[in-house]
Design an enzyme around this catalytic site. Sequence first.
Site, PDB file in Angstrom:
ATOM      1  N   HIS A  86       0.856  -1.199   0.000  1.00  0.00           N
ATOM      2  CA  HIS A  86       0.000   0.000   0.000  1.00  0.00           C
ATOM      3  C   HIS A  86       0.889   1.245   0.000  1.00  0.00           C
ATOM      4  O   HIS A  86       1.934   1.269   0.654  1.00  0.00           O
ATOM      5  CB  HIS A  86      -0.924  -0.009   1.222  1.00  0.00           C
ATOM      6  CG  HIS A  86      -1.984   1.044   1.109  1.00  0.00           C
ATOM      7  ND1 HIS A  86      -1.724   2.369   1.388  1.00  0.00           N
ATOM      8  CD2 HIS A  86      -3.270   0.982   0.690  1.00  0.00           C
ATOM      9  CE1 HIS A  86      -2.827   3.066   1.161  1.00  0.00           C
ATOM     10  NE2 HIS A  86      -3.781   2.251   0.730  1.00  0.00           N
ATOM     11  N   GLU A 155      -4.026   1.929  -7.518  1.00  0.00           N
ATOM     12  CA  GLU A 155      -4.421   3.096  -6.714  1.00  0.00           C
ATOM     13  C   GLU A 155      -3.521   4.276  -7.061  1.00  0.00           C
ATOM     14  O   GLU A 155      -2.395   4.367  -6.541  1.00  0.00           O
ATOM     15  CB  GLU A 155      -4.239   2.802  -5.223  1.00  0.00           C
ATOM     16  CG  GLU A 155      -5.088   1.673  -4.701  1.00  0.00           C
ATOM     17  CD  GLU A 155      -5.264   1.784  -3.187  1.00  0.00           C
ATOM     18  OE1 GLU A 155      -6.290   2.323  -2.776  1.00  0.00           O
ATOM     19  OE2 GLU A 155      -4.389   1.361  -2.445  1.00  0.00           O
TER      20      GLU A 155
END
Length: 235
Positions: A86, A155
């Site tokens: 992430h 993302e």
Amino acid sequence: MENKLLVLNMKMYMDIDDVNNYIKKISNLSNNVILCPESIYIPYFINKYDNIAIQSIYPIDKGAYTGCISAYHAKKMGVNYAIVGHSECRKYFNLTDEYINEQILSAINNNLKVILCIGETLEEKNALKTKEKLKYQLDVDLKGINSNDIIIAYEPIFSIGTGNVPTNDDIYDTIEYVKEILREKGLNSIVIYGGSVNPKNIKNLSSISNVDGFIVGKSSSIPEEVLEMEKLLRS
Ligand code: PGA
């Protein structure tokens, strides 16, 4: 549309009162939902929902590693997925792509499915370097991996927590590119989108034909919004 994946990345938003309220309000989720609570709350979630992800792992099974959590121990607790790479972990813990590759190998070796997050910064996008960045991340992060138990979460970093979502066409094109790279690697992983997804935009975003689902941050910690997104995704 009914089968699109919904990954709920609760980050570090909730205290124990929020967790108790969340569990009270959220039940009967479809098995296309993966819940990713903060690690200390995993025991509260584990027997109530089918799919639980840990937000990060340390790539060694056992030993003198204070403050770390292993894939091996997560799996034994009943966790079945791990988020890896992430952008917040990459940034706050200075993770390299080589390290992320070790995390993925450790997760796979311990039978955890992986949600690998990749994405470019706004500077990279403006400099037309999106493809280069994503290819680099996929090449290094997935080195030596031939498992299809990997979900790729695209993302764009400038979309996380900002409300600045790319156009549907942009998302479509980037996901096509990611899928092409994966095919070249002999992988047919599903690819989901993340970055400011919420009940207001999820229906529109779910019309992008090559998007296999979503990873949601802020909205995933608000039970009413989770229920609304589930309803919109399954209708
Ligand atoms: P956001 O976060 O939905 O709050 O933008 C998404 C993510 O970081 O996974």
